[in-house]
Write an enzyme that holds these catalytic residues in place. Structure first.
Site, PDB file in Angstrom:
ATOM      1  N   LYS A   4      12.339  -3.101  -9.427  1.00 32.77           N
ATOM      2  CA  LYS A   4      13.738  -3.343  -9.311  1.00 32.77           C
ATOM      3  C   LYS A   4      14.233  -2.750  -8.108  1.00 32.77           C
ATOM      4  O   LYS A   4      15.591  -2.950  -7.759  1.00 32.77           O
ATOM      5  CB  LYS A   4      14.514  -2.902 -10.337  1.00 32.77           C
ATOM      6  CG  LYS A   4      14.518  -3.737 -11.772  1.00 32.77           C
ATOM      7  CD  LYS A   4      15.308  -3.603 -12.641  1.00 32.77           C
ATOM      8  CE  LYS A   4      15.413  -4.345 -14.074  1.00 32.77           C
ATOM      9  NZ  LYS A   4      16.394  -3.865 -15.017  1.00 32.77           N
ATOM     10  N   HIS A  25       4.597   1.921  -8.078  1.00 28.91           N
ATOM     11  CA  HIS A  25       3.472   0.930  -8.055  1.00 28.91           C
ATOM     12  C   HIS A  25       2.702   0.903  -9.190  1.00 28.91           C
ATOM     13  O   HIS A  25       2.215  -0.233  -9.973  1.00 28.91           O
ATOM     14  CB  HIS A  25       2.847   0.952  -6.624  1.00 28.91           C
ATOM     15  CG  HIS A  25       3.410   0.732  -5.565  1.00 28.91           C
ATOM     16  ND1 HIS A  25       3.461   1.910  -4.409  1.00 28.91           N
ATOM     17  CD2 HIS A  25       4.032  -0.377  -4.874  1.00 28.91           C
ATOM     18  CE1 HIS A  25       4.439   1.387  -3.604  1.00 28.91           C
ATOM     19  NE2 HIS A  25       4.442   0.046  -3.505  1.00 28.91           N
ATOM     20  N   GLY A  29       0.742  -1.114  -0.174  1.00 27.25           N
ATOM     21  CA  GLY A  29       0.055  -0.034   0.137  1.00 27.25           C
ATOM     22  C   GLY A  29       0.808   1.387  -0.042  1.00 27.25           C
ATOM     23  O   GLY A  29       2.093   1.299  -0.315  1.00 27.25           O
ATOM     24  N   ASN A  30       0.131   2.382   0.474  1.00 30.87           N
ATOM     25  CA  ASN A  30       0.632   3.528   0.132  1.00 30.87           C
ATOM     26  C   ASN A  30       1.507   3.793  -1.064  1.00 30.87           C
ATOM     27  O   ASN A  30       2.696   4.166  -1.438  1.00 30.87           O
ATOM     28  CB  ASN A  30       1.837   4.121   1.366  1.00 30.87           C
ATOM     29  CG  ASN A  30       2.125   5.302   1.501  1.00 30.87           C
ATOM     30  OD1 ASN A  30       3.306   5.718   1.281  1.00 30.87           O
ATOM     31  ND2 ASN A  30       1.078   6.283   1.584  1.00 30.87           N
ATOM     32  N   LEU A  31       0.562   3.705  -2.118  1.00 26.58           N
ATOM     33  CA  LEU A  31       0.846   3.544  -3.618  1.00 26.58           C
ATOM     34  C   LEU A  31       1.499   4.682  -4.024  1.00 26.58           C
ATOM     35  O   LEU A  31       1.110   5.908  -3.896  1.00 26.58           O
ATOM     36  CB  LEU A  31      -0.125   2.865  -4.407  1.00 26.58           C
ATOM     37  CG  LEU A  31      -0.659   1.746  -3.811  1.00 26.58           C
ATOM     38  CD1 LEU A  31      -1.700   1.345  -4.708  1.00 26.58           C
ATOM     39  CD2 LEU A  31       0.322   0.766  -3.703  1.00 26.58           C
ATOM     40  N   GLN A  36      15.200  -8.397  -3.083  1.00 25.90           N
ATOM     41  CA  GLN A  36      13.861  -9.327  -3.099  1.00 25.90           C
ATOM     42  C   GLN A  36      13.446  -9.833  -4.239  1.00 25.90           C
ATOM     43  O   GLN A  36      13.127 -10.962  -4.334  1.00 25.90           O
ATOM     44  CB  GLN A  36      12.922  -8.157  -2.545  1.00 25.90           C
ATOM     45  CG  GLN A  36      11.468  -8.658  -2.846  1.00 25.90           C
ATOM     46  CD  GLN A  36      10.412  -7.534  -2.163  1.00 25.90           C
ATOM     47  OE1 GLN A  36      10.353  -7.348  -0.867  1.00 25.90           O
ATOM     48  NE2 GLN A  36       9.642  -6.772  -3.048  1.00 25.90           N
ATOM     49  N   GLN A  83       7.690  -9.465   7.860  1.00 21.36           N
ATOM     50  CA  GLN A  83       8.822  -9.079   7.248  1.00 21.36           C
ATOM     51  C   GLN A  83       9.392  -7.961   7.784  1.00 21.36           C
ATOM     52  O   GLN A  83      10.303  -7.259   7.592  1.00 21.36           O
ATOM     53  CB  GLN A  83       8.939  -8.902   5.837  1.00 21.36           C
ATOM     54  CG  GLN A  83       7.664  -7.732   5.352  1.00 21.36           C
ATOM     55  CD  GLN A  83       7.436  -7.667   3.955  1.00 21.36           C
ATOM     56  OE1 GLN A  83       6.946  -8.529   3.361  1.00 21.36           O
ATOM     57  NE2 GLN A  83       8.121  -6.644   3.302  1.00 21.36           N
ATOM     58  N   ASP A 100      13.577  -2.814  -5.003  1.00 17.71           N
ATOM     59  CA  ASP A 100      13.959  -3.768  -4.141  1.00 17.71           C
ATOM     60  C   ASP A 100      14.690  -5.143  -4.837  1.00 17.71           C
ATOM     61  O   ASP A 100      13.993  -6.063  -5.183  1.00 17.71           O
ATOM     62  CB  ASP A 100      12.723  -4.337  -3.525  1.00 17.71           C
ATOM     63  CG  ASP A 100      12.132  -3.394  -2.694  1.00 17.71           C
ATOM     64  OD1 ASP A 100      12.743  -2.994  -1.588  1.00 17.71           O
ATOM     65  OD2 ASP A 100      10.743  -2.837  -2.838  1.00 17.71           O
TER      66      ASP A 100
HETATM   67  O1  PAF Z   1       7.890  -5.075  -1.903  1.00 22.63           O
HETATM   68  C1  PAF Z   1       7.092  -5.113  -1.098  1.00 22.63           C
HETATM   69  O2  PAF Z   1       6.169  -4.268  -0.914  1.00 22.63           O
HETATM   70  C2  PAF Z   1       6.703  -6.334  -0.033  1.00 22.63           C
HETATM   71  O3  PAF Z   1       7.797  -6.678   0.293  1.00 22.63           O
HETATM   72  C3  PAF Z   1       5.995  -7.360  -0.899  1.00 22.63           C
HETATM   73  C4  PAF Z   1       6.525  -7.965  -1.971  1.00 22.63           C
HETATM   74  C5  PAF Z   1       4.708  -6.904  -1.128  1.00 22.63           C
HETATM   75  C6  PAF Z   1       5.894  -8.502   0.413  1.00 22.63           C
HETATM   76  O4  PAF Z   1       5.189  -8.115   1.382  1.00 22.63           O
END
Ligand code: PAF
Length: 275
Positions: free
Chosen positions: A145, A33, A27-29, A150, A57, A147
């Site tokens: 990218k 996003h 969220g908080n787009l 991730q 997380q 993250d």
């Molecule tokens: O990148 C994020 O916003 C988060 O790590 C994700 C991939 C939605 C997982 O909670």
């Protein structure tokens, strides 16, 4: 756009969805996003966004409680981006009992860089992403990218578990002064916001030095960290790594990326630039 808070409701709605693209978010787009939503729109018949601030997380003392929650605004942006379904579960829906099974990414991927400074973070990410994949069963899933680590961990998870989902990547979206868009930018005070683009400029300098033939990566890393520190930052790392596995470069590297994480006041920012 239809909004679902239950897994059963979402699954029923996706029953006949054709090719499904998933964009998971907390969220908080922002425009980063939304660029992923647009990318998803071009790749599938049905676009599903998820909005869930995943407690697993965050480490104790991190910003789980204060993470910006802007549901009404987010819904408006997603609807404007032609997203078909938003899955926004409660914590009780995602974790009806404490999560006992976890996806544990290997330490050489999840214990380095951000994982060194946020132990357990990528286990929490991999676990929730695995759950979201099972819930939505997408054909394709998109991650930014920004993250970078991730994204690598999710790609590897998909490969090693033979998950039937393609992973797509979205480019980092930046403000006009170079600052990578992030929900955490909202924590920055005015003076910090003016200082924040230094992180991108620092990465740019390292990339330019590498382009100019400098292979003294540890020299470049420490110079960059000192430069940030001189301007009031507390850097966790600036690291030149191989793109594909984020390990230290070898003589025959297959492409490099420079990654950084640093705190400015109470805000921890991350960014990276491919060489
Ligand atoms: O990148 C994020 O916003 C988060 O790590 C994700 C991939 C939605 C997982 O909670």
């Amino acid at each position: 756009m239809r909004i679902h808070s239950t897994i059963a409701g979402l699954r029923a709605a996706l029953d006949d969805g054709g090719r499904v693209a998933l964009v998971p978010t907390m969220g908080n787009l922002h425009a980063g996003h939304i660029a992923l939503m647009t990318q998803a729109r071009g790749q599938a018949d049905t676009v599903v966004a998820t909005l869930f601030v995943n407690r697993l997380q965050f480490r104790p003392g991190e910003d789980f409680e204060s993470y910006p929650r802007t549901f009404a605004d987010d819904c408006e942006k997603l609807a404007d981006a032609y997203v078909d379904h938003l899955f926004a579960p409660t914590e009780a829906e995602m974790y009806p009992r404490p999560q006992g099974y976890h996806v544990e990414p290997p330490a050489e991927q999840a214990g380095i860089l951000d994982g060194e400074f946020r132990p357990g973070h990528f286990r929490g990410v991999a676990t929730v992403v695995m759950k979201l994949f099972q819930i939505v069963q997408p054909d394709v899933a998109l991650f930014g990218k920004k993250d970078y680590q991730q994204l690598m961990i999710i790609r590897n998870m998909v490969r090693e578990f033979n998950l039937a989902v393609e992973v797509g990547a979205g480019e980092t979206v930046r403000a006009s002064d170079g600052l990578a868009l992030s929900s955490r930018n909202g924590y920055l005070g005015e003076a910090e916001r003016a200082e924040a683009p230094r992180l991108f400029r620092t990465l740019t300098k390292v990339v330019e030095a590498i382009h100019a033939g400098n292979r003294d990566f540890s020299g470049l890393e420490s110079e960059a960290m000192s430069d940030l520190a001189r301007h009031g930052w507390v850097p966790d790392y600036v690291a030149v790594r191989e793109k594909n596995d984020l390990q230290s470069p070898t003589a025959h590297d297959s492409g490099l990326v420079v990654l950084a994480a640093a705190r400015l006041g109470r805000t921890r920012l991350i960014d990276n630039l491919e060489v």
